[in-house]
Enzyme design. Structure first.
Site, PDB file in Angstrom:
ATOM      1  N   HIS A 170     -20.234 -67.297  36.287  1.00  0.00           N
ATOM      2  CA  HIS A 170     -19.558 -67.572  35.014  1.00  0.00           C
ATOM      3  C   HIS A 170     -18.551 -66.467  34.684  1.00  0.00           C
ATOM      4  CE1 HIS A 170     -20.185 -69.973  31.063  1.00  0.00           C
ATOM      5  NE2 HIS A 170     -18.936 -69.578  31.171  1.00  0.00           N
ATOM      6  N   GLU A 220     -28.299 -70.845  33.145  1.00  0.00           N
ATOM      7  CA  GLU A 220     -27.796 -69.576  33.643  1.00  0.00           C
ATOM      8  C   GLU A 220     -28.696 -68.434  33.182  1.00  0.00           C
ATOM      9  OE1 GLU A 220     -23.768 -69.275  32.327  1.00  0.00           O
ATOM     10  OE2 GLU A 220     -23.060 -70.930  33.590  1.00  0.00           O
TER      11      GLU A 220
END
Length: 398
Positions: free
Chosen positions: A281, A258
């Site tokens: 997220h 990420e």
């Protein structure tokens, strides 16, 4: 006393620590290995979220560090064993964002079942498609929950209230809520569920747990959600199943790799797929959840610093001894071997230090004892406690 809060931890956390007299520095993103080591110089309390990794090498270079607050659920980004060996307490927020995650899961289940994503895309492209083809109610559909912890269990209750039939699988023996039915294996759940949603923890054993074999065993036309950990799913296999039409849609909130901060480029094999929801997220990222997490974890850091309390620590024994005004408190973390408490009390007696209150707890190979003493004590007593071969860390509080 200094604290460093990274990754946009809620401002209430900084307020709580500053009110307690702690100097606080905030950073709006994660720090890499070298930058983190440099930033931790002279820092006692560290606050992070999911992107900052605190490794054994970081601990080696941060001798002043006393406690870490993970302002999230997971703590797999912290080397817990290395923290414990150095007497660094680690706290997290295991319950604060449960409702937020559950609500997003429900919203995505409804959006995917009604095929809102392709309908929305078509409308923005100027296409009017009023067809009901492949759009369904969630009522009567079978939800399979993999991982029946705090999030999975609450999702179970709310999904059933919407009229869904709930099945769950968990490696631990969990009590079924409402009319939920426990499955004896993951394969059993995959064979029956119209929607499969993952809510597992970040333990290493869950890495790669869901791949081509598991997707193939899901029912044709079913839906898949992962709001747990990015490394538990093979995203290449997921893309293949969506493209083949075996899966009717998917929603993914977590990824193996990420971006470190807002605005950085996001790369994934799952981009540009129809009826697939990708979110950055954010399952637990509501203002309510982040505020609650900020207050909860900051409170734990403050209490550990000033009172030695370790209730809900993920790596140290649980202790909570009420403050005793007008004296001092000795916090002693040690190897859990027979006779340590007797040694501590003998040393205190040798130095003519009276014990006003004391509490001990153990957890695995470590023990932790809080001892309240009077204002007057010889400085040598702390040196004697620190010199014990069983001592990991000793602190004087108050």
């Amino acid at each position: 006393m200094r604290a460093l809060l990274l990754e946009n931890v809620h401002q209430d956390a900084a307020t709580i620590l500053r009110t307690a007299g702690i100097e606080v520095e905030t950073v709006d993103r994660a720090l890499d290995h070298q930058a983190l080591i440099a930033a931790l110089d002279g820092v006692q309390l560290l606050g992070i979220r999911s992107k900052t990794e605190v490794t054994e090498a970081v601990f080696d270079e941060a001798p002043d560090l006393l406690a870490i607050g993970a302002f999230c659920i997971g703590t797999n980004q912290v080397d817990l064993a290395a923290a414990r060996e150095r007497g660094v307490a680690v706290f997290n927020a295991p319950f604060s964002n449960t409702r937020s995650v559950v609500e997003l899961a429900l919203a995505e289940i409804i959006a995917l079942t009604r095929r809102l994503i392709p309908k929305n895309t078509g409308m923005h492209a100027g296409v009017w498609d009023k067809s009901a083809e492949a759009a369904h109610e969630v009522r009567g559909r079978r939800l399979g929950i993999v991982g029946y912890g705090n999030i999975g269990a609450q999702l179970s209750v709310l999904a059933e209230a919407l009229g869904m039939s709930v099945y769950f699988y968990d490696t631990a023996d969990k009590l079924a809520l409402g009319n939920a039915r426990r499955c004896g294996s993951l394969d059993e759940l995959l064979a029956v569920a119209d929607v499969v949603t993952l809510h597992v923890d970040g333990r290493a054993g869950n890495s790669g747990m869901f791949g081509a074999e598991q997707f193939a065993r899901m029912r044709p036309g079913s839906l898949f959600l992962n709001l747990s950990r990015g490394f538990v799913v093979d995203h290449g296999a997921l893309r293949a199943q969506v493209e083949s039409g075996h899966l009717a849609g998917a929603a993914v909130d977590v990824f193996p790799h990420e971006p470190a901060g807002r605005g950085d480029e996001f790369r994934s094999e799952l981009r540009d797929l129809p009826n697939v929801i990708l979110t950055p997220h954010i399952a637990g990222s509501t203002e309510e959840a982040q505020q609650d997490i900020g207050r909860y974890v900051a409170g734990k850091l403050r209490d550990y610093q000033f009172d030695g309390g370790t209730a809900m620590s993920v790596n140290l024994p649980y202790l909570s001894l009420p403050p005793r005004p007008g004296g001092h408190r000795i916090a002693h973390l040690h190897r859990n071997v027979p006779g340590v408490l007797a040694k501590i009390n003998s040393l205190l007696a040798e130095h003519k230090v009276n014990i006003d209150g004391q509490l001990l707890d153990t957890r695995g190979d470590y023990g932790y004892v809080l001892t309240d003493i009077g204002v007057d004590y010889p400085a040598a007593v702390l040196d004697s406690l620190a010199a014990m071969p069983e001592t990991v860390r000793v602190r004087l509080l108050g």
